[in-house]
Write a protein that holds these residues in place. Sequence first.
Motif, mmCIF file in Angstrom:
data_model
loop_
_atom_site.group_PDB
_atom_site.id
_atom_site.type_symbol
_atom_site.label_atom_id
_atom_site.label_comp_id
_atom_site.label_asym_id
_atom_site.label_seq_id
_atom_site.Cartn_x
_atom_site.Cartn_y
_atom_site.Cartn_z
ATOM 1 N N LEU A 20 -28.962 26.007 27.338
ATOM 2 C CA LEU A 20 -28.752 24.583 27.587
ATOM 3 C C LEU A 20 -27.294 24.377 27.977
ATOM 4 C CD1 LEU A 20 -30.316 21.851 27.360
ATOM 5 C CD2 LEU A 20 -29.372 21.651 25.050
ATOM 6 N N THR A 21 -27.069 23.576 29.017
ATOM 7 C CA THR A 21 -25.702 23.299 29.471
ATOM 8 C C THR A 21 -25.273 21.902 29.034
ATOM 9 O OG1 THR A 21 -26.345 22.336 31.606
ATOM 10 C CG2 THR A 21 -26.096 24.748 31.501
ATOM 11 N N LEU A 22 -23.983 21.673 29.097
ATOM 12 C CA LEU A 22 -23.447 20.365 28.718
ATOM 13 C C LEU A 22 -23.936 19.278 29.673
ATOM 14 C CD1 LEU A 22 -21.591 18.718 26.891
ATOM 15 C CD2 LEU A 22 -19.667 19.362 28.349
ATOM 16 N N GLU A 23 -23.972 19.576 30.976
ATOM 17 C CA GLU A 23 -24.436 18.587 31.950
ATOM 18 C C GLU A 23 -25.898 18.234 31.719
ATOM 19 O OE1 GLU A 23 -22.746 16.862 34.112
ATOM 20 O OE2 GLU A 23 -20.854 17.848 33.575
ATOM 21 N N GLU A 24 -26.701 19.232 31.345
ATOM 22 C CA GLU A 24 -28.108 18.952 31.042
ATOM 23 C C GLU A 24 -28.226 18.021 29.838
ATOM 24 O OE1 GLU A 24 -30.227 23.092 32.622
ATOM 25 O OE2 GLU A 24 -29.589 22.900 30.533
ATOM 26 N N CYS A 25 -27.368 18.222 28.864
ATOM 27 C CA CYS A 25 -27.372 17.345 27.685
ATOM 28 C C CYS A 25 -27.000 15.916 28.066
ATOM 29 C CB CYS A 25 -26.401 17.877 26.626
ATOM 30 S SG CYS A 25 -26.957 19.388 25.816
ATOM 31 N N TYR A 26 -25.997 15.771 28.942
ATOM 32 C CA TYR A 26 -25.630 14.430 29.414
ATOM 33 C C TYR A 26 -26.836 13.737 30.038
ATOM 34 C CZ TYR A 26 -20.601 15.653 29.077
ATOM 35 O OH TYR A 26 -19.361 16.006 28.646
ATOM 36 N N GLY A 27 -27.480 14.445 30.965
ATOM 37 C CA GLY A 27 -28.606 13.855 31.694
ATOM 38 C C GLY A 27 -29.754 13.482 30.783
ATOM 39 N N LEU A 28 -30.129 14.387 29.878
ATOM 40 C CA LEU A 28 -31.250 14.115 28.966
ATOM 41 C C LEU A 28 -30.913 12.983 28.000
ATOM 42 C CD1 LEU A 28 -32.369 17.779 28.186
ATOM 43 C CD2 LEU A 28 -33.675 16.061 29.457
ATOM 44 N N ALA A 29 -29.673 12.941 27.528
ATOM 45 C CA ALA A 29 -29.275 11.894 26.585
ATOM 46 C C ALA A 29 -29.352 10.517 27.237
ATOM 47 C CB ALA A 29 -27.860 12.157 26.066
ATOM 48 N N LYS A 30 -28.868 10.415 28.474
ATOM 49 C CA LYS A 30 -28.923 9.128 29.174
ATOM 50 C C LYS A 30 -30.356 8.751 29.517
ATOM 51 C CE LYS A 30 -24.268 9.367 31.157
ATOM 52 N NZ LYS A 30 -23.446 9.392 32.394
ATOM 53 N N GLN A 31 -31.133 9.747 29.894
ATOM 54 C CA GLN A 31 -32.523 9.501 30.270
ATOM 55 C C GLN A 31 -33.356 9.008 29.080
ATOM 56 O OE1 GLN A 31 -34.362 12.872 32.229
ATOM 57 N NE2 GLN A 31 -36.375 12.280 31.500
ATOM 58 N N ASN A 32 -33.045 9.491 27.887
ATOM 59 C CA ASN A 32 -33.847 9.163 26.705
ATOM 60 C C ASN A 32 -33.180 8.137 25.789
ATOM 61 O OD1 ASN A 32 -36.219 11.168 26.796
ATOM 62 N ND2 ASN A 32 -34.455 12.497 27.123
ATOM 63 N N TYR A 33 -32.028 7.633 26.193
ATOM 64 C CA TYR A 33 -31.347 6.634 25.367
ATOM 65 C C TYR A 33 -32.167 5.342 25.348
ATOM 66 C CZ TYR A 33 -27.235 4.419 23.248
ATOM 67 O OH TYR A 33 -26.362 3.800 22.391
ATOM 68 N N PRO A 34 -32.446 4.766 24.155
ATOM 69 C CA PRO A 34 -33.300 3.568 24.082
ATOM 70 C C PRO A 34 -32.830 2.417 24.974
ATOM 71 C CG PRO A 34 -32.921 4.461 21.890
ATOM 72 C CD PRO A 34 -32.043 5.250 22.832
ATOM 73 N N LEU A 35 -31.516 2.297 25.150
ATOM 74 C CA LEU A 35 -30.984 1.179 25.928
ATOM 75 C C LEU A 35 -31.395 1.245 27.395
ATOM 76 C CD1 LEU A 35 -29.181 -1.245 25.214
ATOM 77 C CD2 LEU A 35 -27.248 0.038 26.092
#
Length: 415
Positions: A20-35
């Motif tokens: 897992l890369t840091l950029e992938e974490c950014y993308g998934l976090a924004k994609q799944n953020y409730p807001l």
Amino acid sequence: MKILKYLFLLLFFSGNAQTLTLEECYGLAKQNYPLIKRHDLIAKTKEYNLQNAAKGWLPQIQVIGQATYQNDVTQLPLKLPNLTMDPVSKDQYKVYADIQQNIYDGGMVANQKKIATINSEIELQKTEVETDQLEMRINQIYFGILQTDEQLQQTELIKSDLSSGLKKAEAQLENGVIFRSNVDVLKAQLVNLEQKKLELQFVKKSFLQMLSLFIQKNLDETITLVKPEKILIKDENKRAELKLFDLQKLGLEQQKSNITSKNLPKLGAFFQGGYGKPGFNMLKNEFNIFYIGGLRLNIPISGFYTKKNDLALVETQQQEIEVQKENFLFNQQFQTIQNNNELDKTQQLINKDNELVILRESIKTASLAQLENGIITTNDYLREVNELDRAKNQKITHEIQYLLTQYNLKAQLNQ
């Protein structure tokens, strides 16, 4: 054959290892953020507001019913021979439709559409501001896992060094050269290392659970996080807040246009038609159909009483936003200076760490040989191993801190 079998298994599991890369974490976090669910709601709100604004060009229709009683009615003040005129009834009734059609509205509908669009963009940008802040939270967790992994690896290396020393000490014990307490010193330290390893494993587990929550992906302890490279930070601020300030100012500018539009003349067509007693012919005291149509020019005069103050109020709000923007940029510049100085300091510390680790490695290697030859005790050897461990852990901390500061600065400037 056994060696080939182990190599095959190693290659198999390495090829199937989850990374897992840091950029992938950014993308998934924004994609799944409730807001992020607000995006659809904001789009729907914008569509409803635009549709409502456009309906300002549709005919405005009212159906009105009225029944009245009045104390007096109009009568002719004279009597004519052979002519009888019944007075109009004091009770009167009418039901009619009133239809208004805008021809020129001074730009009100167009302004309402623009305001609806700008307000939608402002709300979307507010969401973008909050989701951008996710990156710094992800950084803390991601680099925390990386640091824990490296500390676990370092624990294994120190464990190997202590095991080597323990073997030599046990050999000396068998030969009667040292006491059992000297051997127990190294064994006790190995137990301490196991405790430290357990603590680090639980810290990593906690970090992985937090990261899993953000990216909505199950992560176990076998996951491999890719260590990011050092990056070059440009002197360029792309924070979402800057666009938000500009949109807010643009929205206020549109309010100025709306104030001007409200005070412009309005031209429209109208039509009234209905059924009542009496109709427009007041001398005919009976139920009848009536209608009237024409053009209506409306010139708002009273709006000019407050127009100047209304525009001044909006101008004041724009100046307030500009002050907020300047304050935001000031704080950003202040934090950037702090981070850059922190990077310079940490890099110099890393350079010293490299020198120190080389020296400590040399001292540890020499002390192991001295332990084997009975020149030093296990306590002396343990002290040198601990000093090497401290130097390496210090280097790990500084290297991770350097990367964390870099990527926080990157997130701070939204690059």
